[in-house]
Motif scaffolding. Structure first.
Motif, PDB file in Angstrom:
ATOM      1  N   LYS A  73       2.848  -4.504  -8.596  1.00 51.78           N
ATOM      2  CA  LYS A  73       3.404  -3.397  -9.372  1.00 51.78           C
ATOM      3  C   LYS A  73       3.563  -2.036  -8.565  1.00 51.78           C
ATOM      4  O   LYS A  73       4.620  -1.297  -8.745  1.00 51.78           O
ATOM      5  N   ASP A  74       2.676  -2.121  -7.583  1.00 49.77           N
ATOM      6  CA  ASP A  74       2.876  -0.929  -6.749  1.00 49.77           C
ATOM      7  C   ASP A  74       3.676  -1.037  -5.457  1.00 49.77           C
ATOM      8  O   ASP A  74       3.602  -0.252  -4.493  1.00 49.77           O
ATOM      9  N   GLY A  75       4.359  -1.882  -5.387  1.00 51.13           N
ATOM     10  CA  GLY A  75       5.322  -2.217  -4.384  1.00 51.13           C
ATOM     11  C   GLY A  75       5.002  -2.965  -3.037  1.00 51.13           C
ATOM     12  O   GLY A  75       5.618  -2.680  -2.194  1.00 51.13           O
ATOM     13  N   LYS A  76       3.859  -4.038  -2.885  1.00 53.15           N
ATOM     14  CA  LYS A  76       3.586  -4.686  -1.865  1.00 53.15           C
ATOM     15  C   LYS A  76       4.043  -5.830  -2.241  1.00 53.15           C
ATOM     16  O   LYS A  76       3.978  -6.626  -2.887  1.00 53.15           O
ATOM     17  N   LEU A  77       4.690  -6.519  -1.191  1.00 57.22           N
ATOM     18  CA  LEU A  77       5.461  -7.789  -0.883  1.00 57.22           C
ATOM     19  C   LEU A  77       4.220  -8.815  -1.124  1.00 57.22           C
ATOM     20  O   LEU A  77       3.096  -8.522  -0.354  1.00 57.22           O
ATOM     21  N   THR A  78       4.184  -9.714  -1.958  1.00 56.55           N
ATOM     22  CA  THR A  78       3.181 -10.687  -1.847  1.00 56.55           C
ATOM     23  C   THR A  78       3.652 -12.383  -1.402  1.00 56.55           C
ATOM     24  O   THR A  78       2.981 -13.031  -0.845  1.00 56.55           O
ATOM     25  N   ALA A  79       4.938 -12.573  -1.630  1.00 55.90           N
ATOM     26  CA  ALA A  79       5.340 -13.819  -1.250  1.00 55.90           C
ATOM     27  C   ALA A  79       6.986 -14.164  -1.264  1.00 55.90           C
ATOM     28  O   ALA A  79       7.715 -13.383  -1.898  1.00 55.90           O
ATOM     29  N   ILE A  80       7.373 -14.956  -0.507  1.00 57.78           N
ATOM     30  CA  ILE A  80       8.783 -15.470  -0.639  1.00 57.78           C
ATOM     31  C   ILE A  80       8.981 -16.762  -0.602  1.00 57.78           C
ATOM     32  O   ILE A  80       8.189 -17.606  -0.137  1.00 57.78           O
ATOM     33  N   LEU A 155      11.240  -1.973  -9.627  1.00 58.20           N
ATOM     34  CA  LEU A 155       9.910  -1.335  -9.467  1.00 58.20           C
ATOM     35  C   LEU A 155      10.098   0.249  -9.616  1.00 58.20           C
ATOM     36  O   LEU A 155       9.158   1.043  -9.623  1.00 58.20           O
ATOM     37  N   GLY A 156      11.417   0.617  -9.826  1.00 56.45           N
ATOM     38  CA  GLY A 156      11.507   2.039 -10.079  1.00 56.45           C
ATOM     39  C   GLY A 156      11.409   2.992  -8.808  1.00 56.45           C
ATOM     40  O   GLY A 156      10.995   4.056  -9.080  1.00 56.45           O
ATOM     41  N   MET A 157      11.572   2.133  -7.575  1.00 52.05           N
ATOM     42  CA  MET A 157      11.196   3.058  -6.400  1.00 52.05           C
ATOM     43  C   MET A 157      12.557   3.065  -5.545  1.00 52.05           C
ATOM     44  O   MET A 157      13.615   2.296  -5.843  1.00 52.05           O
ATOM     45  N   ASP A 158      12.536   4.092  -4.817  1.00 57.40           N
ATOM     46  CA  ASP A 158      13.716   4.338  -3.836  1.00 57.40           C
ATOM     47  C   ASP A 158      13.562   3.088  -2.998  1.00 57.40           C
ATOM     48  O   ASP A 158      12.552   2.775  -2.420  1.00 57.40           O
TER      49      ASP A 158
END
Length: 545
Positions: A73-80, A155-158
């Motif tokens: 939720k705070d914008g860190k990639l976890t997996a692809i 995530l509502g991020m730029d």
């Protein structure tokens, strides 16, 4: 032909627009001409028409990509979880190698702790897949960068803010678990680019424009890419060169790197020799494009300067060491205290006593100092576990970011690229003007990739638009305003003066940047290329329904 290599001389003239295609067809064309000459004992000239070349020349891979991403939720990639399917044509050719590069780069230049990437080459009845600028990378970066914009939106991020949270930095691991312990400047490059172009302000201005404009919609998009330099894994990689200085002070450099529009033999190689020796650059000549020069490895994979010039540097350094020792004896100082620049030799911090470059060379000949040297460097590499897809992939990575502003005519589907801002983290920029040329050409070439170029096949796999009337490419009239590149010189420990490659990566993020800008303009995710007016028009109609 069954004869020793030493009996064969290959001469490569100036070649325009290599872009990888001559990796495949060049040796075949040369071999056919050589065989005919050998059998007939007469000179042979083999030439294809434009139409013949388009029909038979290997093509960039047609690609289908399924891409799933996870983030906190705070914008860190976890997996692809990525599946890449390449149309390799009727023969494998370079298909497996192009696919391998695509899988290794599938994450984009981001820190992704968990990755599952599957790749498939599929045989079809079309012309074979082959080398083209980016070698499997532009299509997978297009997918990865679309995901980055989508995740940022969710995530509502730029988009820039989200990328900066996840970009690779020194100490990061790639998805193959290769440790990047140096030369990782992409985060700084993106940060500088966003500041230079006033990303946030410009994005708000565009959104205000779109509220007032009915027919024309504008968008701004960012594409970020990376590209492994030179050959992959443990494939042997080396650099080799030979330098000699004649009695009149002129310097001749022999290199196996050829000239195909990238400019490295006649620019960066000369600059490196001039910098090391201190000789006037007008006295330096580079001999290239002949098998009489040392084997420097292939001129591909963005290695012309980054790897190809290492041997040049080593050879020049050997001669410089000898000249320093001689000059120190004459000028009554230590070798470490000798300065040779712009053709003048003097002690450090003093203008006198001094001598000219030509005088030093003449003295070297009279004293029996060897003014010739071979420079050889074998590039250290690590191990790669092909079964697990883990380990050392490339000696270094270059990084590039491009932001573009587009305008879409919603009545016709026409997309115009108005402006582009490039940024580059490619080690030492030895020749900025040359690099600017690479970036400008790549942006226009990327416009063709995204907006115009499309091969049409019949049911038997034959190309129907085998001419430049029906296969449309951009011209100078289509070129947008391209700003000066932003540079971050993240030095590569083995590159000459820290240089990395530029040629291929200049193109890689352009399709993603344009597609993201069109997505921003229309408010709908672009997942398919090319964005021809017809395709965009029907996409707009579909959205309106």
């Amino acid at each position: 032909l069954g004869i020793p290599m030493s009996y064969i001389k290959v001469i490569i003239p100036y070649i325009g627009g290599g872009f990888g295609g001559k990796d495949d067809e060049g040796p075949l064309t040369a071999a056919k001409a050589a065989l005919a000459a050998y059998l007939t004992r007469r000179p042979v000239f083999l030439m294809y028409t434009r139409e013949e070349s388009i029909r038979m020349h290997p093509k960039r891979e047609a690609t289908i990509i399924r891409y799933k991403s996870g983030a906190t939720k705070d914008g860190k990639l976890t997996a692809i979880d990525v599946t890449i399917i390449h149309d390799t044509g009727a023969y494998a050719n370079r298909g497996p190698y192009i696919l391998w590069r695509a899988t290794v780069h599938a994450s984009g230049p981001y820190d992704v702790p968990n990755a599952k990437v599957d790749g498939y080459c599929v045989y079809t009845n079309k012309v074979p897949q082959g080398s083209f600028r980016g070698f499997g990378n532009p299509s997978v970066q297009f997918a990865a960068e679309a995901q980055m914009d989508e995740l940022a939106g969710k995530l509502g991020m730029d988009p820039v803010e989200f990328r900066l949270k996840n970009l690779l930095r020194p100490g990061s691991l790639t998805i193959t678990s290769q440790l990047l312990d140096h030369a990782v400047g992409i985060a700084e490059a993106v940060e500088k680019l966003a500041k230079t172009m006033e990303w946030s302000k410009r994005r708000k201005e565009i959104e205000e424009f779109n509220k007032k404009s009915k027919r024309y919609k504008r968008g701004i998009g960012l594409g970020v890419g990376w590209h492994g330099i030179s050959t992959s894994r443990g494939v042997p990689d080396w650099s080799n060169a030979y330098i000699k200085i004649d009695k009149d002070g002129s310097v001749t450099v022999f290199t196996g790197i050829i000239e195909m529009g990238q400019g490295s033999p006649n620019t960066s190689h000369r600059q490196i020799v001039a910098e090391i020796l201190g000789a006037p650059i007008e006295k330096i000549r580079v001999v290239f494009g002949t098998s009489d020069a040392p084997d420097t490895g292939a001129t591909h994979a963005s290695r012309g300067t980054s790897i190809g010039a290492i041997g040049v540097l080593v050879a020049a350094a050997k001669i410089r060491e000898r000249l320093n020792k001689l000059a120190a004896e004459v000028l009554n100082t230590s070798p470490d205290n000798i300065v040779i620049e712009n053709g003048i030799v003097h002690p450090k911090g003093k203008k006198e006593p001094s001598m000219t470059w030509d005088e030093l060379v003449k003295l070297a000949y009279s004293r029996g100092v060897d003014l010739s040297a071979t420079g050889y460097f074998f590039l250290p590499k690590g191990k790669f576990d092909d079964a697990r897809g883990q380990g050392f992939a490339y000696p270094a990575y270059s990084y590039v970011a491009v932001a573009v502003e587009v305008e879409v005519d919603t009545y016709t589907g026409q997309v115009r690229v108005l402006r582009a801002w490039p940024a580059l983290a490619a080690g030492r920029i030895i020749n900025p003007v040359q690099v600017e040329g690479q970036m400008e050409g790549a942006i226009v070439q990327g416009m063709g990739y995204v907006l115009m170029e499309q091969l049409v096949f019949d049911e038997k796999g034959r190309i129907l638009n085998a001419d430049l009337t029906d296969y449309v490419i951009p011209t100078a009239l289509d070129a947008p305003k391209i700003e000066k590149p932003v540079y971050v010189e993240d030095l590569f420990r083995y590159g000459p003066f820290g240089a990395k490659g530029v040629g291929e990566m200049a193109l890689i993020p352009v399709p993603a940047a344009i597609a993201n800008a069109v997505s921003h303009a229309l408010g709908v995710r672009i997942t398919r290329l090319p964005l021809t007016p017809e395709n965009v028009y029907f996409l707009i109609k579909k959205v309106k329904k």
